[in-house]
Design an enzyme around this catalytic site. Structure first.
Site, PDB file in Angstrom:
ATOM      1  CG  ASP A  68      -1.644  67.763  56.969  1.00 56.96           C
ATOM      2  OD1 ASP A  68      -1.668  68.209  58.133  1.00 56.96           O
ATOM      3  OD2 ASP A  68      -1.340  68.443  55.976  1.00 56.96           O
ATOM      4  CG  HIS A 101      -1.788  71.604  59.022  1.00 53.88           C
ATOM      5  ND1 HIS A 101      -1.405  70.837  57.948  1.00 53.88           N
ATOM      6  CD2 HIS A 101      -1.195  72.809  58.845  1.00 53.88           C
ATOM      7  CE1 HIS A 101      -0.609  71.543  57.167  1.00 53.88           C
ATOM      8  NE2 HIS A 101      -0.470  72.743  57.682  1.00 53.88           N
ATOM      9  CB  SER A 147       0.429  74.481  55.216  1.00 53.51           C
ATOM     10  OG  SER A 147       1.596  73.919  55.735  1.00 53.51           O
TER      11      SER A 147
END
Length: 472
Positions: free
Chosen positions: A170, A204, A397
């Protein structure tokens, strides 16, 4: 709140300045020079004229690498790829070519495809996430109740999956975050020529890691379990793809070289499950496809987000649509499929994906920048600021790591399971949703919503214990 999603509507399928190829078994004529073919002569000329950013052997070791002597980077990479070529191991023997100018790609691609000493040459599909500014209330922990986490942890025989290895590829992770301190077994952010710093500017990856494994705290951000987390950062701090400086949506472009290197490294890490909350509409090239297949063959369950697209919800996104991958869609608090969640026959199940409260890096960050058509950062106003420490985000996600945590809990309780067995178990124990209208499977919901407390007799041991020691 500000929510991170990635959206297939806004991005091209392929990089315009990258090619990947696999050398043939008879590429090298002698120890010094590759075969004198038109394609390889052209590649060498591009290097001599300064038209290449780099040529990298993607064999799982340090990328590129110097073999000494006066050989050019092209020759070194080709020699190294040839040395690691193995029949039956399609993820080895590959070379990534990074051009400075996209206008040179088409001619080089044609020459490489016609070269008898090159097994294949393909364009490189884009993988990305995207940011959108959305302001919503974020109720804390509702997703735990939706997937019946407390009931699962109260089951007889439940064990915290402390020895289960969970990978997250990620944007990085704030490993020093109070809720994640001691939860990250390994963090890789420097891979070969990819020299990004440790900061998770986007946030994220930190959000995803928190959904899986954050320690409970007064802020209400708690992960589902406590496995061993392995994190790889494959996003550049400076390279983004976006709709322009005034666009509400920001796309964060995966560094293709770092992503492939991370997949190679994940093989060596002997992961039980790998979370990929990223994607793109370009079909995997043979190298990416081989790496995903190799991971699954060696016992790693791959969980990937279905993707977020409003205009083209039926358009498949990869790696979610790759064979054997557990593809995860998103539902809201009412149990309805989220309006942005992509659909398709490859979906396995859904999980909560709206207003998911989790960790964010302690340092400030942004939602991205405007870019040039080739993906380079353009001059202009800075991006939107994100929150710090904690926030509620939405997207497939955010649904994806809940299923990843469920896999860790499942394997922690039942022992090694083959990825296909894991996928079947998740689907058989999913809770049917009203939108399914009595059907056992739909392209919007898959088999239903994740239910970690529902037990089935078919949660049996698979063959993974026999395959973990081979081919890594």
């Amino acid at each position: 709140m500000r929510a991170i999603t990635w959206d297939a509507d806004a991005a091209p399928e392929h990089h315009d300045d990258l090619l990947i190829l696999r050398v043939g078994p008879h590429l090298m004529r002698d120890a010094r020079r590759p075969h004198d073919t038109p394609a390889l002569r052209h590649l060498a000329r591009l290097e001599a004229r300064g038209h290449l950013h780099g040529v990298h052997a993607m064999d799982g070791g340090p990328i590129g690498g110097s073999l000494g002597g006066s050989h050019t980077q092209v020759v070194r990479a080709l020699r190294r790829a040839h040395r690691h070529h193995r029949t039956g191991e399609a993820h080895r023997g590959t070379v990534m070519v990074h051009l400075k100018h996209a206008r040179y790609r088409a001619a080089l691609h044609d020459l490489l495809r016609d070269d008898p000493h090159v097994e294949w040459a393909e364009r490189v599909p884009m993988r990305f996430i995207a940011g959108a500014e959305i302001r919503l209330p974020a109720p804390r922990g509702w997703h735990h109740a939706a997937v019946r986490l407390e009931e699962a942890r109260a089951l007889p025989g439940f064990r915290e999956p402390r020895r289960i290895r969970v990978g997250v590829i990620d944007t990085g992770v704030d490993a020093g975050h109070p809720a994640l301190r001691g939860r990250i077994a390994r963090y890789v952010h420097r891979i070969g020529p990819y020299q990004a710093g440790p900061d998770d500017v986007v946030g994220h990856g930190t959000h995803v890691c928190g959904i899986i494994a954050a320690a409970a705290n007064d802020m209400g951000a708690a992960g589902m379990c406590r496995p061993r987390l392995f994190a790889w950062k494959v996003f550049s701090t400076d390279t983004y793809l976006a709709g322009g400086p005034d666009a509400a949506r920001r796309l964060y472009l995966v560094d293709a070289i770092a992503y492939r290197a991370a997949l190679h490294d994940a093989l060596a890490a002997r992961l039980d499950v790998l979370n990929l909350s990223l994607g793109g509409t370009g079909r995997p090239d043979p190298h990416e496809a081989a790496l995903l297949a190799r991971l699954q063959a060696s016992g790693t369950t791959i969980v990937a987000a279905m993707g977020n697209s409003i205009a083209q919800r039926r358009r498949p996104s990869y790696p979610a649509a790759s064979p054997g991958v557990v593809a995860v869609g998103a539902v809201d608090r009412s149990g309805e499929v989220a309006g942005f969640s992509c659909i398709g026959r490859h979906i396995a199940l859904c999980a909560p994906g709206v207003e998911i409260w989790s960790t964010l890096p302690r340092q400030p960050g942004t939602f991205g920048y405007g870019v040039t058509p080739s993906g380079r950062r353009a001059a202009g106003p800075s991006g939107l600021e994100r929150n710090v420490r904690y926030d509620g985000w939405l997207g497939t996600s955010m649904a994806c790591p809940q299923v990843t945590a469920a896999v860790a809990m499942l394997v922690g309780m039942h022992g090694p399971m083959a990825p296909d067995d894991v996928r079947r178990h998740l689907m058989r124990t999913a809770t049917p949703l009203p939108a399914m209208r009595g059907r056992s499977f739909t392209m919007s919901c898959g088999a239903g919503r994740l239910d970690v407390a529902r037990r089935r007799a078919d949660a049996t041991r698979g063959p993974r214990a026999r395959t973990r020691r081979t081919g890594r």
